[in-house]
Design a protein around this motif. Structure first.
Motif, PDB file in Angstrom:
ATOM      1  N   TRP A 121      57.404   9.555  -2.982  1.00  0.00           N
ATOM      2  CA  TRP A 121      56.412   8.684  -2.347  1.00  0.00           C
ATOM      3  C   TRP A 121      55.016   9.279  -2.461  1.00  0.00           C
ATOM      4  O   TRP A 121      54.045   8.558  -2.666  1.00  0.00           O
ATOM      5  CB  TRP A 121      56.779   8.405  -0.877  1.00  0.00           C
ATOM      6  CG  TRP A 121      58.158   7.834  -0.759  1.00  0.00           C
ATOM      7  CD1 TRP A 121      59.211   8.346  -0.057  1.00  0.00           C
ATOM      8  CD2 TRP A 121      58.656   6.664  -1.419  1.00  0.00           C
ATOM      9  NE1 TRP A 121      60.328   7.564  -0.238  1.00  0.00           N
ATOM     10  CE2 TRP A 121      60.027   6.532  -1.061  1.00  0.00           C
ATOM     11  CE3 TRP A 121      58.112   5.728  -2.280  1.00  0.00           C
ATOM     12  CZ2 TRP A 121      60.829   5.497  -1.531  1.00  0.00           C
ATOM     13  CZ3 TRP A 121      58.914   4.695  -2.754  1.00  0.00           C
ATOM     14  CH2 TRP A 121      60.248   4.585  -2.382  1.00  0.00           C
ATOM     15  N   VAL A 125      51.859   7.577  -4.463  1.00  0.00           N
ATOM     16  CA  VAL A 125      50.517   7.421  -3.873  1.00  0.00           C
ATOM     17  C   VAL A 125      49.475   8.144  -4.725  1.00  0.00           C
ATOM     18  O   VAL A 125      48.376   7.616  -4.954  1.00  0.00           O
ATOM     19  CB  VAL A 125      50.520   7.940  -2.407  1.00  0.00           C
ATOM     20  CG1 VAL A 125      49.111   8.035  -1.854  1.00  0.00           C
ATOM     21  CG2 VAL A 125      51.363   7.028  -1.524  1.00  0.00           C
ATOM     22  N   VAL A 140      50.996  12.027   2.212  1.00  0.00           N
ATOM     23  CA  VAL A 140      52.057  11.194   2.804  1.00  0.00           C
ATOM     24  C   VAL A 140      52.882  12.064   3.753  1.00  0.00           C
ATOM     25  O   VAL A 140      53.253  13.188   3.403  1.00  0.00           O
ATOM     26  CB  VAL A 140      52.968  10.582   1.702  1.00  0.00           C
ATOM     27  CG1 VAL A 140      54.068   9.734   2.331  1.00  0.00           C
ATOM     28  CG2 VAL A 140      52.142   9.745   0.743  1.00  0.00           C
ATOM     29  N   SER A 152      48.452   4.440   8.764  1.00  0.00           N
ATOM     30  CA  SER A 152      47.647   5.449   8.070  1.00  0.00           C
ATOM     31  C   SER A 152      46.455   5.828   8.930  1.00  0.00           C
ATOM     32  O   SER A 152      46.089   5.102   9.861  1.00  0.00           O
ATOM     33  CB  SER A 152      47.191   4.924   6.711  1.00  0.00           C
ATOM     34  OG  SER A 152      46.631   3.640   6.854  1.00  0.00           O
ATOM     35  N   MET A 160      48.954   8.960   5.184  1.00  0.00           N
ATOM     36  CA  MET A 160      49.857   7.826   5.442  1.00  0.00           C
ATOM     37  C   MET A 160      51.093   8.373   6.119  1.00  0.00           C
ATOM     38  O   MET A 160      51.569   9.453   5.771  1.00  0.00           O
ATOM     39  CB  MET A 160      50.301   7.202   4.119  1.00  0.00           C
ATOM     40  CG  MET A 160      49.226   6.513   3.370  1.00  0.00           C
ATOM     41  SD  MET A 160      49.972   5.862   1.884  1.00  0.00           S
ATOM     42  CE  MET A 160      48.514   5.216   1.125  1.00  0.00           C
ATOM     43  N   ILE A 162      55.048   7.429   7.219  1.00  0.00           N
ATOM     44  CA  ILE A 162      56.170   6.478   7.107  1.00  0.00           C
ATOM     45  C   ILE A 162      57.371   7.084   7.843  1.00  0.00           C
ATOM     46  O   ILE A 162      57.624   8.288   7.757  1.00  0.00           O
ATOM     47  CB  ILE A 162      56.517   6.163   5.629  1.00  0.00           C
ATOM     48  CG1 ILE A 162      56.671   7.438   4.800  1.00  0.00           C
ATOM     49  CG2 ILE A 162      55.485   5.256   5.012  1.00  0.00           C
ATOM     50  CD1 ILE A 162      57.089   7.185   3.349  1.00  0.00           C
ATOM     51  N   GLU A 176      57.097   0.677  -1.611  1.00  0.00           N
ATOM     52  CA  GLU A 176      55.860   0.774  -2.414  1.00  0.00           C
ATOM     53  C   GLU A 176      54.822  -0.234  -1.920  1.00  0.00           C
ATOM     54  O   GLU A 176      53.636   0.076  -1.837  1.00  0.00           O
ATOM     55  CB  GLU A 176      56.180   0.526  -3.898  1.00  0.00           C
ATOM     56  CG  GLU A 176      56.911   1.693  -4.548  1.00  0.00           C
ATOM     57  CD  GLU A 176      57.348   1.416  -5.981  1.00  0.00           C
ATOM     58  OE1 GLU A 176      57.969   2.316  -6.560  1.00  0.00           O
ATOM     59  OE2 GLU A 176      57.072   0.306  -6.502  1.00  0.00           O
ATOM     60  N   LEU A 179      53.264   1.129   1.180  1.00  0.00           N
ATOM     61  CA  LEU A 179      52.336   2.231   0.864  1.00  0.00           C
ATOM     62  C   LEU A 179      51.041   1.678   0.259  1.00  0.00           C
ATOM     63  O   LEU A 179      49.943   2.171   0.570  1.00  0.00           O
ATOM     64  CB  LEU A 179      53.002   3.226  -0.101  1.00  0.00           C
ATOM     65  CG  LEU A 179      54.136   4.066   0.498  1.00  0.00           C
ATOM     66  CD1 LEU A 179      54.841   4.872  -0.590  1.00  0.00           C
ATOM     67  CD2 LEU A 179      53.602   5.022   1.568  1.00  0.00           C
ATOM     68  N   GLU A 182      48.877   0.279   2.990  1.00  0.00           N
ATOM     69  CA  GLU A 182      48.169   1.362   3.710  1.00  0.00           C
ATOM     70  C   GLU A 182      47.049   1.947   2.844  1.00  0.00           C
ATOM     71  O   GLU A 182      45.979   2.290   3.348  1.00  0.00           O
ATOM     72  CB  GLU A 182      49.148   2.475   4.131  1.00  0.00           C
ATOM     73  CG  GLU A 182      50.206   2.041   5.142  1.00  0.00           C
ATOM     74  CD  GLU A 182      49.644   1.444   6.428  1.00  0.00           C
ATOM     75  OE1 GLU A 182      48.519   1.813   6.814  1.00  0.00           O
ATOM     76  OE2 GLU A 182      50.326   0.583   7.031  1.00  0.00           O
TER      77      GLU A 182
END
Lengths: 245, 116
Positions: A121, A125, A140, A152, A160, A162, A176, A179, A182
């Motif tokens: 992830w 990003v 992240v 975020s 960010m 999660i 995705e 993300l 954000e």
């Protein structure tokens, strides 16, 4: 130096001798502690916990701002100014300072409570940030919570967050999409907007601006950004539905 | 081991009961496995199962460990108490409440009713 401290000490004694002022200070501290207890012991979403953090910072700032205002009032010879008038000055100042400090402290607290993600992830990003020409890719972080959520934070080091719960219930494309949504917020720099709208709502019960409409517009822009990168809004819409269920 | 005092203070919702039943039957499970197991009898979204499990974890009724699999990070959940221990703790709480409310009368009633 000692003289100044002694002066401050006697001013503090005088301040605390006023039972109304002491009650207000104690109420602010008790409320701040209650907010911490609530956010630790009850089941709230990350957004509500963020709001609690801002309120906590503001409540902790209230006693020093109240004292400093009373002290300066005395210095400039406005001692006759009543408590209500003082509070009309102190409360907005406390809220504005709470917002300013909150914007610095809240992202830091979220970072401390999460684990950095250095896997796929973060790579995703990084890749998207490069593509957009962002100065630095946001970090992240993984939030240890079974509740599906993502948010975020902005500032100098955007990040960010999660939750593991979100990773469990969404597909790869849906994650995705979240993300990217954000990333859209970070690109727009709209992080200060929500706390500012809370502040506006607190200061002006009937605001000239419509805070909810401003936030909705920022959400729409972030959605549009995610949809433009993925060339479809199907994944984001499905992710939102799943997270809201 | 979870302390007796930490155990359930209130009754469970139908979804919470279904999740605990699934965990007692299957042992350690992921959210997806529990969802697959209960979805026919308890129509709900997978995210509702995730949120409910999170709540059960906060209430110390289930424990969880993080695992890294093909699909990324996930929790593996298991119950803190066996079904029998759980039932006993519920019964104990109910009896404690009755004794607290009715005192000696409740104790003598139990003595008469259940004297061997």
């Amino acid at each position: 130096m000692w003289g100044m401290l002694a002066h401050l000490g006697s001013a503090l004694d005088l301040f605390l001798a006023d039972s109304t002022k002491t009650t207000l200070v104690v109420a602010a501290i008790v409320s701040a502690v209650t907010l911490i207890w609530l956010s630790r012991n009850l089941d709230f979403s990350a957004k509500i916990r963020s709001a609690f953090m801002y309120a906590h910072v503001a409540l902790l700032l209230f006693p020093p701002v109240f004292f400093a205002t009373t002290l300066s009032c005395k210095q400039v010879g406005l001692c006759e100014v009543g408590l209500t008038q003082t509070l009309l000055f102190v409360i907005p100042i406390t809220l504005i300072l709470g917002l300013a400090f909150g914007l610095l402290i809240v992202p830091l607290l979220h970072r401390l409570r999460s684990q950095p993600e250095s896997g796929k992830w973060q790579r995703f990003v990084n890749g998207q940030s490069d593509r957009l020409g962002l100065h630095k890719a946001p970090d992240v972080f993984i939030v240890d919570s079974g509740r599906p959520e993502a948010f975020s934070t902005g500032g100098l080091k955007p990040a960010m967050f999660i939750s593991i719960g979100m990773l469990e219930v969404l597909t790869r494309r849906q994650i995705e999409a979240v993300l990217l949504h954000e990333l859209g917020h970070i690109q727009e720099g709209s992080h200060a907007l929500k706390p500012i709208t809370w502040l506006l709502r607190a200061l002006y019960p009937e605001p000239v601006l419509a805070p909810a409409a401003i936030v909705a517009e920022e959400e729409r822009k972030a959605d549009a950004f995610a949809a433009s990168v993925q060339k479809t809004d199907v994944h984001l819409n499905r992710a939102k539905r799943k997270m809201a269920e | 081991m979870v302390k007796q005092s930490d155990v359930v203070n209130e009754t469970l919702s139908p979804l919470e009961s279904a999740i605990l039943e699934a965990l007692w039957q299957s042992g350690e499970s992921k959210v997806r496995d529990i969802f697959q197991k209960i979805k026919t009898k308890n129509p709900c979204a997978q995210s509702s199962v995730a949120v409910t499990l999170d709540r059960l974890y906060e209430r110390k009724l289930v424990r969880r460990t993080i695992t890294t699999g093909r699909g990324g990070l996930a929790y593996i959940y298991s119950t803190c108490l066996s079904k029998d221990e759980f039932r006993k703790s519920l019964a104990q709480q109910a009896v404690d409440r009755i004794v607290e409310r009715f005192g000696e009368s409740a104790v003598s009633y139990f003595n008469e009713k259940y004297r061997k």
